[in-house]
Design a protein around this motif. Structure first.
Motif, PDB file in Angstrom:
ATOM      1  N   LYS A 271      35.697  46.306  59.098  1.00 12.66           N
ATOM      2  CA  LYS A 271      36.986  46.650  58.537  1.00 12.66           C
ATOM      3  C   LYS A 271      36.970  46.095  57.127  1.00 12.66           C
ATOM      4  CE  LYS A 271      41.922  45.770  59.085  1.00 12.66           C
ATOM      5  NZ  LYS A 271      42.972  45.616  60.100  1.00 12.66           N
ATOM      6  N   GLY A 272      37.556  46.810  56.191  1.00 17.17           N
ATOM      7  CA  GLY A 272      37.379  46.332  54.833  1.00 17.17           C
ATOM      8  C   GLY A 272      38.557  46.560  53.917  1.00 17.17           C
ATOM      9  N   LEU A 273      38.583  45.763  52.885  1.00 19.40           N
ATOM     10  CA  LEU A 273      39.524  45.959  51.784  1.00 19.40           C
ATOM     11  C   LEU A 273      38.704  46.372  50.570  1.00 19.40           C
ATOM     12  CD1 LEU A 273      42.495  43.779  50.778  1.00 19.40           C
ATOM     13  CD2 LEU A 273      40.731  44.147  49.095  1.00 19.40           C
ATOM     14  N   TYR A 274      39.132  47.455  49.946  1.00 20.11           N
ATOM     15  CA  TYR A 274      38.359  48.038  48.842  1.00 20.11           C
ATOM     16  C   TYR A 274      39.199  48.011  47.581  1.00 20.11           C
ATOM     17  CZ  TYR A 274      35.433  49.329  52.693  1.00 20.11           C
ATOM     18  OH  TYR A 274      34.632  49.252  53.803  1.00 20.11           O
ATOM     19  N   GLU A 275      38.613  47.482  46.522  1.00 22.18           N
ATOM     20  CA  GLU A 275      39.368  47.378  45.270  1.00 22.18           C
ATOM     21  C   GLU A 275      38.407  47.403  44.092  1.00 22.18           C
ATOM     22  OE1 GLU A 275      40.986  43.406  44.421  1.00 22.18           O
ATOM     23  OE2 GLU A 275      39.713  42.565  45.984  1.00 22.18           O
ATOM     24  N   PRO A 276      38.903  47.819  42.927  1.00 22.20           N
ATOM     25  CA  PRO A 276      38.057  47.746  41.736  1.00 22.20           C
ATOM     26  C   PRO A 276      37.801  46.287  41.381  1.00 22.20           C
ATOM     27  CG  PRO A 276      40.323  48.289  41.131  1.00 22.20           C
ATOM     28  CD  PRO A 276      40.260  48.327  42.627  1.00 22.20           C
ATOM     29  N   CYS A 277      36.700  46.010  40.689  1.00 28.48           N
ATOM     30  CA  CYS A 277      36.398  44.627  40.297  1.00 28.48           C
ATOM     31  C   CYS A 277      37.320  44.131  39.185  1.00 28.48           C
ATOM     32  CB  CYS A 277      34.948  44.512  39.819  1.00 28.48           C
ATOM     33  SG  CYS A 277      33.787  44.351  41.178  1.00 28.48           S
ATOM     34  N   HIS A 278      37.907  45.061  38.453  1.00 20.45           N
ATOM     35  CA  HIS A 278      38.721  44.636  37.303  1.00 20.45           C
ATOM     36  C   HIS A 278      40.121  44.229  37.737  1.00 20.45           C
ATOM     37  CE1 HIS A 278      40.960  48.375  37.511  1.00 20.45           C
ATOM     38  NE2 HIS A 278      39.821  49.033  37.567  1.00 20.45           N
ATOM     39  N   GLY A 279      40.883  43.692  36.804  1.00 20.76           N
ATOM     40  CA  GLY A 279      42.229  43.204  37.101  1.00 20.76           C
ATOM     41  C   GLY A 279      43.314  44.234  36.829  1.00 20.76           C
ATOM     42  N   SER A 280      44.554  43.736  36.714  1.00 21.91           N
ATOM     43  CA  SER A 280      45.714  44.619  36.639  1.00 21.91           C
ATOM     44  C   SER A 280      46.032  45.065  35.218  1.00 21.91           C
ATOM     45  CB  SER A 280      46.924  43.906  37.243  1.00 21.91           C
ATOM     46  OG  SER A 280      47.139  42.687  36.549  1.00 21.91           O
ATOM     47  N   ALA A 281      45.332  44.507  34.233  1.00 23.44           N
ATOM     48  CA  ALA A 281      45.457  44.921  32.817  1.00 23.44           C
ATOM     49  C   ALA A 281      46.885  45.256  32.399  1.00 23.44           C
ATOM     50  CB  ALA A 281      44.527  46.100  32.545  1.00 23.44           C
ATOM     51  N   PRO A 282      47.811  44.280  32.502  1.00 19.30           N
ATOM     52  CA  PRO A 282      49.214  44.601  32.207  1.00 19.30           C
ATOM     53  C   PRO A 282      49.435  45.138  30.784  1.00 19.30           C
ATOM     54  CG  PRO A 282      48.903  42.217  32.572  1.00 19.30           C
ATOM     55  CD  PRO A 282      47.628  42.886  32.955  1.00 19.30           C
ATOM     56  N   ASP A 283      48.523  44.796  29.871  1.00 21.56           N
ATOM     57  CA  ASP A 283      48.710  45.260  28.480  1.00 21.56           C
ATOM     58  C   ASP A 283      48.603  46.777  28.331  1.00 21.56           C
ATOM     59  OD1 ASP A 283      46.036  44.587  29.281  1.00 21.56           O
ATOM     60  OD2 ASP A 283      45.360  44.858  27.206  1.00 21.56           O
ATOM     61  N   ILE A 284      47.896  47.431  29.253  1.00 21.61           N
ATOM     62  CA  ILE A 284      47.775  48.894  29.131  1.00 21.61           C
ATOM     63  C   ILE A 284      48.463  49.625  30.295  1.00 21.61           C
ATOM     64  CG2 ILE A 284      45.644  48.799  27.755  1.00 21.61           C
ATOM     65  CD1 ILE A 284      44.169  49.738  30.400  1.00 21.61           C
ATOM     66  N   ALA A 285      49.241  48.877  31.082  1.00 20.94           N
ATOM     67  CA  ALA A 285      49.893  49.500  32.254  1.00 20.94           C
ATOM     68  C   ALA A 285      50.905  50.559  31.812  1.00 20.94           C
ATOM     69  CB  ALA A 285      50.580  48.440  33.091  1.00 20.94           C
ATOM     70  N   GLY A 286      50.973  51.632  32.546  1.00 19.22           N
ATOM     71  CA  GLY A 286      51.972  52.672  32.312  1.00 19.22           C
ATOM     72  C   GLY A 286      51.652  53.595  31.151  1.00 19.22           C
ATOM     73  N   LYS A 287      50.478  53.427  30.531  1.00 24.19           N
ATOM     74  CA  LYS A 287      50.142  54.248  29.352  1.00 24.19           C
ATOM     75  C   LYS A 287      49.191  55.393  29.690  1.00 24.19           C
ATOM     76  CE  LYS A 287      50.732  50.499  26.007  1.00 24.19           C
ATOM     77  NZ  LYS A 287      50.011  49.467  25.258  1.00 24.19           N
ATOM     78  N   ASP A 288      48.808  55.518  30.947  1.00 23.93           N
ATOM     79  CA  ASP A 288      47.881  56.560  31.372  1.00 23.93           C
ATOM     80  C   ASP A 288      46.556  56.510  30.596  1.00 23.93           C
ATOM     81  OD1 ASP A 288      47.073  58.795  32.925  1.00 23.93           O
ATOM     82  OD2 ASP A 288      47.656  60.179  31.328  1.00 23.93           O
ATOM     83  N   ILE A 289      46.067  55.291  30.334  1.00 19.98           N
ATOM     84  CA  ILE A 289      44.762  55.195  29.664  1.00 19.98           C
ATOM     85  C   ILE A 289      43.741  54.395  30.484  1.00 19.98           C
ATOM     86  CG2 ILE A 289      45.672  55.485  27.319  1.00 19.98           C
ATOM     87  CD1 ILE A 289      45.486  52.465  26.940  1.00 19.98           C
ATOM     88  N   ALA A 290      44.157  53.866  31.633  1.00 22.42           N
ATOM     89  CA  ALA A 290      43.229  53.050  32.437  1.00 22.42           C
ATOM     90  C   ALA A 290      42.130  53.928  33.042  1.00 22.42           C
ATOM     91  CB  ALA A 290      43.992  52.354  33.553  1.00 22.42           C
ATOM     92  N   ASN A 291      41.012  53.299  33.345  1.00 21.07           N
ATOM     93  CA  ASN A 291      39.877  53.999  33.953  1.00 21.07           C
ATOM     94  C   ASN A 291      40.021  53.950  35.492  1.00 21.07           C
ATOM     95  OD1 ASN A 291      37.419  54.901  34.853  1.00 21.07           O
ATOM     96  ND2 ASN A 291      36.190  53.604  33.511  1.00 21.07           N
ATOM     97  N   PRO A 292      40.199  55.090  36.131  1.00 23.22           N
ATOM     98  CA  PRO A 292      40.376  55.090  37.596  1.00 23.22           C
ATOM     99  C   PRO A 292      39.058  55.120  38.374  1.00 23.22           C
ATOM    100  CG  PRO A 292      40.628  57.322  36.791  1.00 23.22           C
ATOM    101  CD  PRO A 292      40.281  56.464  35.570  1.00 23.22           C
ATOM    102  N   LEU A 293      37.921  55.149  37.675  1.00 30.55           N
ATOM    103  CA  LEU A 293      36.658  55.413  38.378  1.00 30.55           C
ATOM    104  C   LEU A 293      36.250  54.275  39.313  1.00 30.55           C
ATOM    105  CD1 LEU A 293      34.621  57.277  35.606  1.00 30.55           C
ATOM    106  CD2 LEU A 293      35.903  58.246  37.526  1.00 30.55           C
ATOM    107  N   ALA A 294      36.526  53.018  38.937  1.00 34.72           N
ATOM    108  CA  ALA A 294      36.177  51.905  39.836  1.00 34.72           C
ATOM    109  C   ALA A 294      36.940  52.023  41.159  1.00 34.72           C
ATOM    110  CB  ALA A 294      36.475  50.566  39.166  1.00 34.72           C
TER     111      ALA A 294
END
Ligand code: IPM
Ligand code: MG
Length: 354
Positions: A271-294
């Protein structure tokens, strides 16, 4: 396939929305996927006054797998420690018994120039870091801040590993190595720490059960150096919680694109929890510029490790490779001549290539 979805904070909502599109695509292709959403981290604190609320606990205990975005935000930095988003993360790891944390560091040929190291040092790099995730100085008791007899204050934590904790994660490591290039490097600080001396003794014992795997041991300071000197010498790196925290950040940067790296945290039954290695990057939140690939690649890991669907995993990975080959790039991996896209457009492109 019951999947608990925890978007979390910052860019978490945006990146998880793209990964959810991928899961919905797999569902319309016939997989019996159910998604249920809950809060974790700052989102849990805001909505329910707890970074790991009981409603979330109930949901994740009942789920087969958990998809997490990221947790953390500036507005929570001044809260008392038990209320901070990071505590939500540590508690969910402990509660679900997710002792085996897999963090691959993989260099995509299309992104080889994004690394801060010379291309020839990293081209073809494919390391799997296996970090023990529920023990060590992260959870050891006693800990705290105390006043000594002479009146001076002192901060203290306790590092320890029990034999069973070392043994079970070592087995996971050797089993992973058997499916890869059969090379295992266990990282410790056995020249100074008793905990590490014991770690090395137990790993050496477990290694005898996997004679085909070439096992080595390395001190953590040397490992940190070797990772930037000649990273391709590594296949699987097995290490404890705190060393793994540090080395996995270092290894991720070798690939030049922390926005590309997924992770899996597994219990004894996959059983597992899956998440990107990166953090929540609040400085770019809500701007639709984050990388969703991870996050999308974390869904691939989920298919492989929890559901045993290697074909679906490969299909998702191939779809990601294809959008990279098409020249699509979010800002974090952008190079001149490529086509810059936002988070949602990147998600749509992956779905299309799926
Ligand atoms: C990680 C993070 C966490 C950790 C923090 C946010 C508690 O750095 O997942 O590597 O230290 O484990
Ligand atoms: Mg970390």
């Amino acid at each position: 396939m019951k999947i608990a979805v925890l978007p979390g904070d910052g860019i978490g909502t945006e990146i998880v929305a793209q990964a959810a599109k991928v899961l919905e695509t797999l569902r319309s292709d016939g997989l019996k996927i159910e998604l249920e959403y809950a809060h974790l981290g700052g989102a849990g604190y805001d909505a329910e006054g707890d970074p790991f609320p009981p409603t979330t606990e109930k949901l994740v205990l009942a789920a087969d797998a958990v998809l997490l975005g990221a947790v953390g935000g500036y507005q929570y930095d001044t809260l008392p420690r038990p209320m901070r988003p990071e505590q939500g993360l540590l508690r969910i790891r402990k509660r679900l018994g997710l002792f085996a944390n897999l963090r691959p560091a993989l260099v995509y040929p299309e992104l080889v120039n994004a690394s801060s190291l010379k291309p020839e040092l990293v081209s073809g790099l494919d390391i799997m870091i296996l970090r023990e995730l529920t023990g060590d100085i992260y959870f050891g008791q006693p800990r705290g801040i105390r006043t000594l007899e002479n009146g001076e204050r002192q901060g203290f934590d306790t590092m320890h590993y029990s034999e069973s904790e070392i043994r079970r994660v070592a087995h996971v490591g050797f089993q992973i190595a058997m499916k890869r290039n059969k090379k295992m490097c266990s990282v410790d600080k056995a020249n100074v720490l008793d905990t590490s001396m014991f770690w090395r003794e137990i790993v050496t014992e477990v290694a005898k059960e996997y004679p085909e795997v070439e096992t080595s041991h390395m001190y953590v300071d040397n490992a940190a150096m070797q990772l930037v000197r000649a990273p391709k010498q590594f296949d699987v790196i097995l290490t404890g919680n705190i060393f793994g925290d540090i080395l996995s950040d270092e290894a991720s940067m070798l690939t030049g694109s922390i926005g590309m790296l997924p992770s899996a945290s597994l219990d004894a039954n996959n059983k597992g929890l899956y998440e990107p290695c990166h953090g929540s990057a609040p400085d770019i939140a809500g701007k639709d510029i984050a990388n969703p690939l991870a996050t999308i690649l974390s869904v691939a890991m989920m298919m492989q490790y929890t559901f045993g669907l290697a074909d679906e995993a490969q299909r998702i990975e191939a779809a990601v490779r294809k959008v990279l080959q098409q020249g699509l790039r979010t800002g974090d991996i952008y190079e001149a001549g490529m086509q810059k896209v936002g988070c949602a457009a990147m998600g749509d492109a992956v779905v299309k290539s799926l």
